[in-house]
Design an enzyme around this catalytic site. Sequence first.
Site, PDB file in Angstrom:
ATOM      1  N   GLU A  45       0.881  -1.196  -0.121  1.00 67.63           N
ATOM      2  CA  GLU A  45      -0.002   0.069   0.055  1.00 67.63           C
ATOM      3  C   GLU A  45       0.957   1.273   0.111  1.00 67.63           C
ATOM      4  O   GLU A  45       0.748   2.313  -0.599  1.00 67.63           O
ATOM      5  CB  GLU A  45      -0.838   0.121   1.358  1.00 67.63           C
ATOM      6  CG  GLU A  45      -1.714   1.264   1.378  1.00 67.63           C
ATOM      7  CD  GLU A  45      -2.100   1.342   2.876  1.00 67.63           C
ATOM      8  OE1 GLU A  45      -2.352   2.488   3.217  1.00 67.63           O
ATOM      9  OE2 GLU A  45      -2.301   0.342   3.653  1.00 67.63           O
ATOM     10  N   ASP A  49       0.918   3.924  -3.162  1.00 65.74           N
ATOM     11  CA  ASP A  49       0.494   5.245  -3.096  1.00 65.74           C
ATOM     12  C   ASP A  49       1.511   6.161  -3.838  1.00 65.74           C
ATOM     13  O   ASP A  49       1.067   7.228  -4.485  1.00 65.74           O
ATOM     14  CB  ASP A  49       0.350   5.712  -1.573  1.00 65.74           C
ATOM     15  CG  ASP A  49       0.167   7.108  -1.468  1.00 65.74           C
ATOM     16  OD1 ASP A  49      -0.963   7.507  -1.542  1.00 65.74           O
ATOM     17  OD2 ASP A  49       0.925   7.915  -0.722  1.00 65.74           O
ATOM     18  N   ASP A 118      -7.106   1.388   0.477  1.00 63.57           N
ATOM     19  CA  ASP A 118      -5.749   0.889   0.290  1.00 63.57           C
ATOM     20  C   ASP A 118      -5.493  -0.524  -0.139  1.00 63.57           C
ATOM     21  O   ASP A 118      -4.075  -0.773  -0.705  1.00 63.57           O
ATOM     22  CB  ASP A 118      -5.625   0.377   1.975  1.00 63.57           C
ATOM     23  CG  ASP A 118      -5.643   1.475   2.958  1.00 63.57           C
ATOM     24  OD1 ASP A 118      -5.480   2.716   2.854  1.00 63.57           O
ATOM     25  OD2 ASP A 118      -5.919   1.282   4.212  1.00 63.57           O
ATOM     26  N   GLU A 121      -4.364   0.505  -3.724  1.00 59.19           N
ATOM     27  CA  GLU A 121      -2.942   0.902  -3.954  1.00 59.19           C
ATOM     28  C   GLU A 121      -1.907  -0.334  -3.779  1.00 59.19           C
ATOM     29  O   GLU A 121      -1.046  -0.221  -4.492  1.00 59.19           O
ATOM     30  CB  GLU A 121      -2.705   1.997  -2.712  1.00 59.19           C
ATOM     31  CG  GLU A 121      -3.356   3.209  -2.664  1.00 59.19           C
ATOM     32  CD  GLU A 121      -3.310   4.236  -1.835  1.00 59.19           C
ATOM     33  OE1 GLU A 121      -3.678   5.585  -1.587  1.00 59.19           O
ATOM     34  OE2 GLU A 121      -2.901   3.722  -0.468  1.00 59.19           O
TER      35      GLU A 121
END
Length: 229
Positions: A45, A49, A118, A121
């Site tokens: 995650e 991102d 989450d 990502e």
Amino acid sequence: MKISADLKAFQARLGHEFKNAELLTRATTHSSLSSATRPDNQRLEFLGDRVLGLTMSEALFQADKSAAEGQLAPRFNALVRKETCADVARQINLGDVLKLGRSEMLSGGRRKEALLADAMEAIIAAVYLDAGFETARDMVLRLWGERIEGVEDDARDPKSALQEWAQARKQNPPRYETVERTGPDHAPVFTIKVVLESGESEQAKAASKRNAEQSAAKALLNKLEAENG
């Protein structure tokens, strides 16, 4: 490593077949089910991102070469925020293949916005590690699709815009009221009403108070703009 039929079907929806299936398994494993031998998706995650951020920064930079930083920043925020990531996750039914602990499953984890965002990502990071940045970037641009073209409208924060509208007319800030809360604890639906000092109002429903407030503010802005040309 063999993967389940559900994950094979998910790969088709995602548009990427993993060479390293372990990355996909890890990206879809929530911390509620992690163990010493089953790592969760939190590290992915973190990486995803950053991959998403670079992809959107580049896309926006190239799409509008005359835009100032002050114009690009809200567009960027609209494209990478949790709500948008969760919306993309729902588009490809990511929640259906998430591996969750029992308590998280019982509390409706497959539908939770933060959890879906989450995991989305993490999926981006898994594709990046499996096939490189260009493949991950192309996948993100394809999945985000029209959201990128229409980002100018999404970048406008309806609550802030409505407050500015009220202030410009020397009114007090808009008031938000919870009209109703329905559904089970793990999947609530909020009905929020926004009211201006001058009496105009609108209401909207969403799975969180924040989203319902934003939707109500947007509906009222649209109404005011229609009435005032």
